[in-house]
Design a protein around this motif. Structure first.
Motif, short mmCIF file in Angstrom:
data_model
loop_
_atom_site.label_atom_id
_atom_site.label_comp_id
_atom_site.label_asym_id
_atom_site.label_seq_id
_atom_site.Cartn_x
_atom_site.Cartn_y
_atom_site.Cartn_z
N PRO A 1 -7.59 -1.62 1.22
CA PRO A 1 -7.00 -2.32 2.36
C PRO A 1 -6.62 -1.38 3.50
CG PRO A 1 -5.43 -2.17 0.56
CD PRO A 1 -6.73 -1.66 0.04
N LEU A 2 -6.60 -0.08 3.23
CA LEU A 2 -6.20 0.86 4.27
C LEU A 2 -7.42 1.45 4.99
CD1 LEU A 2 -3.83 2.20 5.62
CD2 LEU A 2 -3.85 3.94 3.86
N CYS A 3 -8.32 2.07 4.24
CA CYS A 3 -9.43 2.75 4.92
C CYS A 3 -10.74 2.00 4.76
CB CYS A 3 -9.57 4.18 4.39
SG CYS A 3 -9.97 4.27 2.65
N GLY A 4 -10.76 0.90 3.99
CA GLY A 4 -11.98 0.12 3.87
C GLY A 4 -13.04 0.73 2.98
N SER A 5 -12.68 1.82 2.31
CA SER A 5 -13.66 2.46 1.43
C SER A 5 -13.82 1.65 0.14
CB SER A 5 -13.18 3.88 1.13
OG SER A 5 -13.34 4.17 -0.24
N LYS A 6 -14.99 1.74 -0.45
CA LYS A 6 -15.21 1.01 -1.70
C LYS A 6 -14.97 1.92 -2.91
CE LYS A 6 -18.06 -2.71 -0.04
NZ LYS A 6 -17.37 -2.67 1.24
N GLU A 7 -14.52 3.14 -2.63
CA GLU A 7 -14.30 4.12 -3.69
C GLU A 7 -12.88 3.98 -4.22
OE1 GLU A 7 -16.51 6.98 -4.65
OE2 GLU A 7 -17.85 5.42 -3.93
N PHE A 8 -12.63 2.91 -4.98
CA PHE A 8 -11.30 2.78 -5.57
C PHE A 8 -11.45 2.37 -7.01
CE2 PHE A 8 -12.35 -1.42 -4.05
CZ PHE A 8 -11.96 -2.23 -5.10
N ARG A 9 -10.42 2.62 -7.77
CA ARG A 9 -10.49 2.23 -9.17
C ARG A 9 -9.12 1.72 -9.63
NH1 ARG A 9 -10.94 8.31 -11.61
NH2 ARG A 9 -8.85 8.93 -11.07
N ALA A 10 -9.13 1.02 -10.73
CA ALA A 10 -7.89 0.46 -11.25
C ALA A 10 -6.96 1.58 -11.66
CB ALA A 10 -8.18 -0.44 -12.44
N TYR A 11 -5.70 1.45 -11.27
CA TYR A 11 -4.70 2.44 -11.59
C TYR A 11 -3.73 1.82 -12.56
CZ TYR A 11 -0.59 5.39 -10.92
OH TYR A 11 0.50 6.18 -11.12
N ASN A 12 -3.65 2.36 -13.75
CA ASN A 12 -2.78 1.72 -14.74
C ASN A 12 -2.04 2.76 -15.57
OD1 ASN A 12 -1.49 -0.13 -16.20
ND2 ASN A 12 -3.30 -1.19 -16.95
N PRO A 13 -0.88 3.19 -15.06
CA PRO A 13 -0.12 4.17 -15.83
C PRO A 13 0.44 3.56 -17.10
CG PRO A 13 1.18 3.41 -13.97
CD PRO A 13 -0.18 2.77 -13.85
N ASP A 14 0.58 2.22 -17.13
CA ASP A 14 1.17 1.55 -18.29
C ASP A 14 0.26 1.65 -19.51
OD1 ASP A 14 3.24 0.91 -16.79
OD2 ASP A 14 2.63 -1.15 -16.37
N VAL B 1 0.87 -1.17 0.00
CA VAL B 1 0.00 0.00 0.00
C VAL B 1 0.91 1.22 0.00
CG1 VAL B 1 -1.80 1.25 1.21
CG2 VAL B 1 -1.79 -1.22 1.28
N ILE B 2 0.76 2.07 -1.01
CA ILE B 2 1.58 3.27 -1.11
C ILE B 2 0.74 4.45 -0.64
CG2 ILE B 2 2.79 4.80 -2.70
CD1 ILE B 2 3.35 2.38 -4.45
N LEU B 3 1.25 5.15 0.36
CA LEU B 3 0.53 6.30 0.90
C LEU B 3 1.50 7.47 0.87
CD1 LEU B 3 -2.20 7.03 2.15
CD2 LEU B 3 -1.22 6.60 4.37
N TYR C 1 -4.32 -0.44 -7.82
CA TYR C 1 -5.55 0.32 -7.65
C TYR C 1 -5.24 1.60 -6.90
CZ TYR C 1 -7.56 -4.24 -8.66
OH TYR C 1 -7.87 -5.43 -9.25
N SER C 2 -6.06 2.61 -7.09
CA SER C 2 -5.91 3.81 -6.27
C SER C 2 -7.23 4.07 -5.56
CB SER C 2 -5.51 5.00 -7.15
OG SER C 2 -6.54 5.33 -8.03
N GLN D 1 -9.93 6.43 -3.78
CA GLN D 1 -10.38 7.81 -3.96
C GLN D 1 -10.54 8.54 -2.63
OE1 GLN D 1 -11.23 8.82 -7.43
NE2 GLN D 1 -9.96 7.00 -7.55
N SER D 2 -10.75 7.80 -1.54
CA SER D 2 -11.04 8.51 -0.29
C SER D 2 -9.78 8.76 0.53
CB SER D 2 -12.10 7.77 0.53
OG SER D 2 -11.57 6.58 1.04
N CYS D 3 -8.80 7.83 0.55
CA CYS D 3 -7.60 8.10 1.35
C CYS D 3 -6.38 8.41 0.49
CB CYS D 3 -7.30 6.95 2.32
SG CYS D 3 -6.86 5.40 1.52
N GLY D 4 -6.52 8.30 -0.83
CA GLY D 4 -5.41 8.68 -1.71
C GLY D 4 -4.27 7.69 -1.76
N SER D 5 -4.50 6.47 -1.33
CA SER D 5 -3.41 5.50 -1.34
C SER D 5 -3.44 4.68 -2.63
CB SER D 5 -3.53 4.56 -0.14
OG SER D 5 -4.69 3.79 -0.27
N TYR D 6 -2.31 4.04 -2.93
CA TYR D 6 -2.24 3.11 -4.04
C TYR D 6 -1.97 1.73 -3.46
CZ TYR D 6 -1.52 7.36 -6.68
OH TYR D 6 -1.65 8.61 -7.22
N PHE D 7 -2.58 0.70 -4.01
CA PHE D 7 -2.31 -0.64 -3.50
C PHE D 7 -2.41 -1.64 -4.63
CE2 PHE D 7 -6.83 -1.64 -3.45
CZ PHE D 7 -7.41 -0.40 -3.24
#
Lengths: 105, 193
Positions: free
Chosen positions: B126-139, A87-89, B104-105, B107-113
């Motif tokens: 996995p950090l804040c338990g929010s369901k507001e996340f989306r796939a993060y794909n810079p590639d 997890v990256i924060l 994934y990133s 949206q609520s805590c700004g973390s990447y996992f």
């Protein structure tokens, strides 16, 4: 489940360390027993190989999730093969207590 | 002079099985001989022959150059052919590779996992338990960029007519619409100006 958080001190007020391999302390938090343990990082001044050595350290603690500011390229593939979640924060002002509160949501 | 450092090949998923065994041999001489198929060779076969991608597209996915991908692919086919013809068993292992995992990133805590368990889907941050996340794909964007960066130009050697090169179509098969000559690659030694 055990979670490792990189921190720059051994108190709950310490901040999240933005580096993984050369962080000052690893905070190992057990989400089931709520136990908190601070492990000083022996690789914090290492010239090289700090990342893989730190991965070994957290893996030996049975950690399943690691929270840090950044992970190096060597570490990502290592943690991936060990099935440890990263997890990256990117918030260096967050304290360990705040992160533990977030984990308990 | 030291050689250039080896470029790690990107693999999306490990194979579902770790090898193949022959059966029904005429003379069962104990244990069959073994061919070791590298994971990168498995991935090249998967991309080129199962997903039907061109070598160029596959090379971008594996983050190696197109000639390197073709070399890996050729090696893979030779190994598989040897196993089929000589009745050898195949073991898929090894290779200088790294696994590409989904990021994934939140949206609520700004973390990447990332998701280390590829079979299971992530349901909450996995950090804040929010369901507001989306796939993060810079590639994703980079892949497109890389394809266009490799874009080349076909040029007519006699009149200088230019047209963008199409992947998979040799320039010499293209005809200049102005004077009817065969085109050549602009960067190639056949074209000098």
């Amino acid at each position: 489940m055990k979670v490792a958080i990189t921190s720059n001190g051994n108190t709950l007020e310490s901040k999240l360390d933005q580096r993984f391999g050369r962080c000052q302390y690893f905070t190992v938090y057990d989400t089931d027993t709520k136990g908190i343990e601070f492990i000083p990082n022996p690789n914090k001044d290492a010239e090289e190989g700090a990342g893989p050595a730190s991965v070994q350290l957290v893996a030996s603690q049975g950690v399943q999730k690691v929270i840090s500011g950044e992970f190096g390229i060597k570490i990502k593939s290592l943690l991936d093969s060990l099935k440890i979640q990263m997890v990256i924060l990117k918030q260096p002002e967050k304290s360990i207590q705040e992160i533990i509160d977030m984990l308990n949501h | 002079m030291s050689p250039r450092p080896f470029k790690l090949r990107r693999i999306s998923n490990p194979p579902p099985v770790s090898g193949f065994k022959p059966y029904g041999g005429r003379k069962n001489s104990g244990r069959a001989e073994t061919i070791f198929l590298n994971l990168e060779e498995y991935e090249a076969i998967r991309l080129c022959d199962n997903e039907m991608l061109s070598h160029h597209e596959a090379s971008v996915i594996m983050s190696v150059s197109r000639p390197t991908l073709t070399r890996i692919y050729l090696k893979a086919r030779q190994k598989i052919a040897e196993a089929l013809v000589l009745g050898k068993q195949i073991i898929i292992e090894g290779g200088k590779i790294y696994f590409d995992s989904d990021w994934y990133s939140c949206q609520s805590c700004g973390s990447y996992f990332n998701n280390p368990f590829k079979q299971e889907e992530i349901t909450a941050c996995p950090l804040c338990g929010s369901k507001e996340f989306r796939a993060y794909n810079p590639d994703n964007n980079n892949d497109e960029e890389e394809l266009s960066r490799c874009a080349d130009i076909c040029i007519c050697p006699s009149c200088g007519y230019e047209t963008p090169h199409r992947f998979g179509f040799p320039c010499k098969d293209e005809i200049c619409s102005v004077c009817g000559n065969h085109l050549v690659r602009k960067r190639s030694p056949y074209f000098s100006h």
